[in-house]
Design an enzyme around this catalytic site. Structure first.
Site, PDB file in Angstrom:
ATOM      1  N   ALA A 177       0.840  -1.203   0.000  1.00 27.00           N
ATOM      2  CA  ALA A 177       0.000   0.000   0.000  1.00 27.00           C
ATOM      3  C   ALA A 177       0.868   1.243   0.000  1.00 27.00           C
ATOM      4  CB  ALA A 177      -0.920   0.016   1.223  1.00 27.00           C
ATOM      5  N   CYS A 178       0.608   2.145  -0.966  1.00 26.52           N
ATOM      6  CA  CYS A 178       1.367   3.401  -1.027  1.00 26.52           C
ATOM      7  C   CYS A 178       0.380   4.573  -0.943  1.00 26.52           C
ATOM      8  CB  CYS A 178       2.188   3.461  -2.324  1.00 26.52           C
ATOM      9  SG  CYS A 178       1.157   3.615  -3.800  1.00 26.52           S
ATOM     10  N   PRO A 179       0.866   5.803  -0.780  1.00 26.86           N
ATOM     11  CA  PRO A 179      -0.038   6.927  -0.493  1.00 26.86           C
ATOM     12  C   PRO A 179      -1.111   7.193  -1.566  1.00 26.86           C
ATOM     13  CG  PRO A 179       2.219   7.537  -0.007  1.00 26.86           C
ATOM     14  CD  PRO A 179       2.271   6.215  -0.694  1.00 26.86           C
TER      15      PRO A 179
ATOM     16  N   THR B 144       2.140   0.621  -5.154  1.00 26.52           N
ATOM     17  CA  THR B 144       1.476  -0.532  -4.546  1.00 26.52           C
ATOM     18  C   THR B 144       1.641  -1.765  -5.439  1.00 26.52           C
ATOM     19  OG1 THR B 144      -0.153   0.918  -3.543  1.00 26.52           O
ATOM     20  CG2 THR B 144      -0.787  -1.393  -3.785  1.00 26.52           C
TER      21      THR B 144
END
Lengths: 99, 838
Positions: free
Chosen positions: A8-10, A16
């Site tokens: 999970a990335c921002p 991701t």
């Protein structure tokens, strides 16, 4: 070895999925079995089941934000790394996880 | 025996120089002394434009004109006729929209924030980017010789000044004849100032105190300008520069000016001035004028109005504008962010040059799309009009291809006030819109007011259910005067440009007959007063379901129809869409509604009548195939949608649309219709695949991460994928701030979600030399993949493509193929195959 992972990335647009791909590729090359759940802009995909989690020896969180539905992993051994690390050095991440 | 005449000022901006000059023209031929006064101010002579302007008469203020002399009666008769029939239209309403100005905040582009760029900020009043050499223009200044000169004799100086005034006046008159639009009005107003008795008297009085003609003109000009600057209305204050303008021209004729009136531009120039006069601007070589930087001049000044009409990037409210830079300095005016870069370095210059290029490509694309008619592949045409209410909106829409104004709502003129708007006020408002439409038809809907709207003067009783009560046309019979004033205004505006009259809330043929008779009676009344009117089509809104079954009878009575889908759908379903309990039933794609719409259109066509559609349904791109299937003559949409909708029509086939509509009418639920339209492959954006060769640039000379990001954003702007490039830039940099998007292997994938993105897109920019990006592997980047997503649509199917791209990039063979693709076509083909885009 059986592994589960969450990436999970921002913004959930790119990293991701890159991290998921890298972990899958590296695990496969080393002969491990891995299931990677992505928590991106499209929500949770390839969702890990209670069975997946129970059967895995370790969970890898390659995340820069909080993992959703964290309670699924209570009591599980977890290795938490940044997304960038999983993209740059997936083999190293697997090694840290004891695989 | 003095004769007097009272009236209320109908002009939104008050009586400023232009209307004052026309009033002076009306009385000039009479021998009677004519004065004008308002409450609380002494009367002044009507022939003195400056004195009248100085009265500072505001909108709705009561004024009294008094004439005394042998022909006083006929002078007042002429004035009465003029004030009642023409005064309101003298004011170019288009100025009103400008009055507020676009507040631009000082906003240095992200890419330049760390670049040590020197800039000053002001207020952006006209967008765009201008680059050129600084030209400094001073105010009213005399030449050195004129400053040293002593007066010859009072008589000689008076003769000199009278000659100069006469020449100035004559020259302005001649120029006004060959000028057009705002420029012509302005020159006429200036001619009147030159001829103003109060100004001349003041100059001559000063000469009699032993000064030269030139000094007297300067002193008088400054004195009058000073008076105007004290006015309460910003609009009148801005007229001070008009006086300076005229005085400069008089000085020029005397031959004593300091030499700045005619500003000669030798190459690309940015003009810096405290107060630039409109005359100076008009006389400049505009092919070389790249930007304006102004100090003490307002957003409603003629200078700024002209600058906008010429689309010159302009920043105002710049403190010490003339002292910022030395003449000849290369500067940049950023009319988007309201900035002036006084010593732009290489980085800034390259940034703005790039921005100019992408804006030009974007403008060219819209021009091409908007040109010509919206015609399907199989040759069915549909007019694309706009729903607009201000002249500015209409002007912008016509420039971008709108075929007309499909619905001009007039309620705003009627609400929140103590009395109904006068005929003149309405005439003035409609004239502004009709002029802005530049020959394209404007459908003016007569006032649609119901018991739920505030208009106390209509004395509407409290109603149990106003939605089903006395609203729209049902109100007219009780208020014949209000209707008559509006119809008179509209019929008179028909002489300015093509208009149509449309009545709201018609539910029976008798009402349509009654309305038509009112229009005819009004026309006869105007004719009896000697006002000729051209033929104006009369139509009705189709918004009450009862109309649907008697279209044949209505076709015999009216000339055209426009379907108002919002109310029609509510009445059709007996649903208040604002009521959450039943709002779910309100859906324009409900099959029963599609059936009644089809029936209405068929009815109009069978009777040979034109039929359009305004309302939300018409403005949604997804509905376009259904509307084309119905065979509407027109749809009226939001101004920003015209070019895109025209482009979509050109990709459609009317025959397929008719078949689609037939199947949609056979569906059971709106959901079935949605599925049907989706399955038809209808796209809501033109050829808007995420990946396209137009989004690929294979040889960018960008030399830094900042430039490469801007380049990629420029590619998206040029292709119509985004609006407001600086907002996208901010969003991309906000993402970069978390950690670098440099992947390694020569690739970077910056990305963002933003409101400024209209179509999810992937821009590919290949750099001629590698640049530092802070990549994961520390290597240089030579290919930039910019992914952008609209905020509102961050989970659509395009995200799957982006996710697939992200995964693919982890594979060396894919990276090699993408790097190896040498042309935009090859890059597109490679991505389509690899990402499995059909």
């Amino acid at each position: 070895m059986k592994i589960v992972a969450v990436t999970a990335c921002p913004t959930g647009i790119a990293h991701t999925y890159m991290a998921a791909e890298q972990l899958e590729k590296a695990a496969k090359a080393a002969g491990h079995s891995i299931r990677v759940e992505t928590q991106g802009a499209m929500g949770i995909e390839n969702e890990l089941t209670a069975k997946d989690i129970a059967e895995a020896e370790i969970a890898i969180f390659a995340v820069d934000i909080e993992v959703e539905q964290l309670s699924r992993f209570s009591g599980k051994k977890v290795l938490r790394v940044g997304v960038a690390e999983a993209i740059k050095n997936p083999k190293g991440v697997l090694a840290k996880a004891g695989a | 025996m003095p004769v007097e005449f009272r009236f209320t000022c109908p002009l939104v901006n008050g009586i400023h120089a232009r209307p004052a000059s026309v009033l002076a023209d009306v009385v000039r031929g009479y021998r009677a002394r004519v004065t004008i006064a308002r409450d609380g101010a002494a009367a002044v002579e009507l022939v003195s434009v400056l004195s009248v302007v100085g009265l500072d008469i505001k909108v709705n203020q009561e004024c009294v004109i008094v004439a005394d002399g042998i022909d006083a009666v006929s002078a007042i008769a002429a004035l009465t006729k003029f004030v009642e029939e023409k005064l309101a239209s003298v004011d170019d309403v288009s100025d009103v929209g400008h009055a507020a100005g676009t507040e631009g905040s000082a906003n240095l582009p992200m890419a330049l924030r760390n670049r040590d760029v020197a800039f000053v900020s002001g207020r952006a009043v006209c967008g765009g980017i201008g680059m050129g050499a600084a030209v400094i223009v001073g105010g009213l200044a005399l030449s050195d010789a004129a400053l040293r000169a002593t007066p010859v004799s009072v008589e000689a100086e008076v003769t000199k000044v009278r000659d100069a005034i006469a020449k100035t006046h004559a020259e302005l008159h001649t120029r006004a004849k060959s000028a057009k639009g705002i420029a012509a009005d302005l020159l006429r107003a200036h001619a009147a100032i030159a001829d103003d008795p109060a100004l001349r008297a003041d100059i001559e009085k000063r000469i009699s105190r032993a000064t030269t003609a030139a000094r007297a003109v300067v002193a008088a000009g400054e004195a009058f300008a000073g008076e105007l600057r004290k006015a309460t209305s910003a609009y009148i204050r801005d007229r001070a520069v008009d006086v300076i303008d005229v005085c400069e021209q008089i000085l020029e004729k005397i031959g004593t000016l300091g030499g700045t009136t005619n500003v000669a531009l030798e190459n690309d120039s940015v003009v810096f001035a405290e107060t630039l006069t409109a005359n100076q601007l008009l006389k400049m070589d505009r092919s070389k004028l790249r930007g304006l930087v102004l100090g003490g001049i307002g957003a409603t000044s003629h200078t700024v109005i002209l600058a906008r009409s010429f689309r010159i990037p302009t920043v105002i409210d710049v403190r010490n504008a003339v002292g910022l830079v030395a003449a000849g300095t290369r500067v940049i005016v950023d009319g988007e962010g309201g900035l002036v870069l006084t010593s732009p370095g290489d980085a800034a210059r390259r940034y703005f040059e790039r921005e100019i290029r992408s804006r030009e490509r974007a403008a060219e694309r819209v021009r091409v799309l908007a040109q010509g008619s919206a015609t399907t592949i199989d040759d069915a045409s549909i007019e694309v009009g706009v729903n607009a209410s201000t002249p500015d909106e209409v002007r912008g829409a016509t420039a971008n291809g709108a075929d007309g104004v499909g619905l001009l709502r007039t309620e705003l003129l009627f609400l929140d006030r103590a009395t109904a708007p006068s005929e003149e006020e309405q005439y003035s408002a409609y004239t502004g819109v009709v002029k802005a439409a530049a020959g394209r038809p404007v459908i003016i809907r007569t006032f649609d007011i119901g018991g739920d709207k505030p208009a106390a003067y209509l004395n509407m009783p409290e109603e149990e259910n106003p939605f089903l009560g006395v609203r729209g046309l049902r109100l007219y019979e009780k208020h014949p005067d209000v209707l008559s004033a509006q119809l008179r205004a509209i019929l008179r505006v028909a002489l300015v440009g093509p208009v149509k009259i449309m009545a709201p809330m018609v539910s029976t043929p008798e009402e349509a007959v009654w309305f038509r008779e009112r229009v005819e009676a009004t026309r006869r009344q105007l004719a009896a007063e000697g006002v000729s009117t051209s033929s104006v089509p009369v139509g009705i809104m189709v918004e009450v379901p009862s109309v649907a079954t008697v279209m044949d009878q209505l076709c015999e009575v009216v000339d055209f129809f426009s379907i108002g889908t919002n109310d029609l759908c509510q009445y059709w379903m007996a649903v208040d869409r604002g009521n959450a309990g039943v709002a779910g039933l309100y859906n324009a794609r409900r099959p029963s509604f599609l059936r009644v719409l089809s029936q209405i259109v068929r009815g109009a066509k069978a009777g040979g009548r034109w039929i359009g559609m305004c309302g939300e349904m018409a403005g949604k791109r997804g509905n376009l195939p259904l509307l084309l299937g119905m065979g509407l003559d027109e749809i009226s949409v939001a101004p920003g949608e015209v070019a895109a909708i025209k482009a979509l029509v050109r990709e459609a086939r009317a025959e397929e649309c008719r078949a689609l509509l037939e199947r949609a009418c056979a569906c059971r639920t709106p959901g079935d219709v949605d599925a049907l339209v989706a399955a038809s492959g209808w796209r809501e954006t033109q050829a808007a695949a995420i990946v396209d060769r137009s989004l690929v640039m294979v040889e960018s000379d960008a030399t830094s991460k900042e430039e490469a990001i801007q380049e990629a954003i420029g590619v998206l702007l040029a292709a119509g994928r985004i609006e407001r490039p600086r907002d996208v830039e901010d969003a991309v940099w906000a993402r970069e701030a978390t950690y670098s998007t440099g992947l390694g292997f020569g690739f970077a994938i910056p990305h963002c979600k933003s409101d400024a993105v209209t179509i999810p897109s992937l821009a590919v920019v290949k750099l001629t030399r590698g640049i530092e990006w802070g990549s994961l592997d520390g290597g240089a980047v030579s290919a930039v993949l910019l992914l952008v997503v609209p905020s509102s649509d961050a989970a659509g199917s395009h995200m799957k493509v982006f996710a697939k791209l992200a995964r693919k990039l982890m594979h060396e063979d894919f990276r090699a193929r993408l790097m190896g693709a040498a042309s935009p076509e090859e890059v597109e083909a490679c991505l389509r195959i690899e990402l499995e885009i059909s």
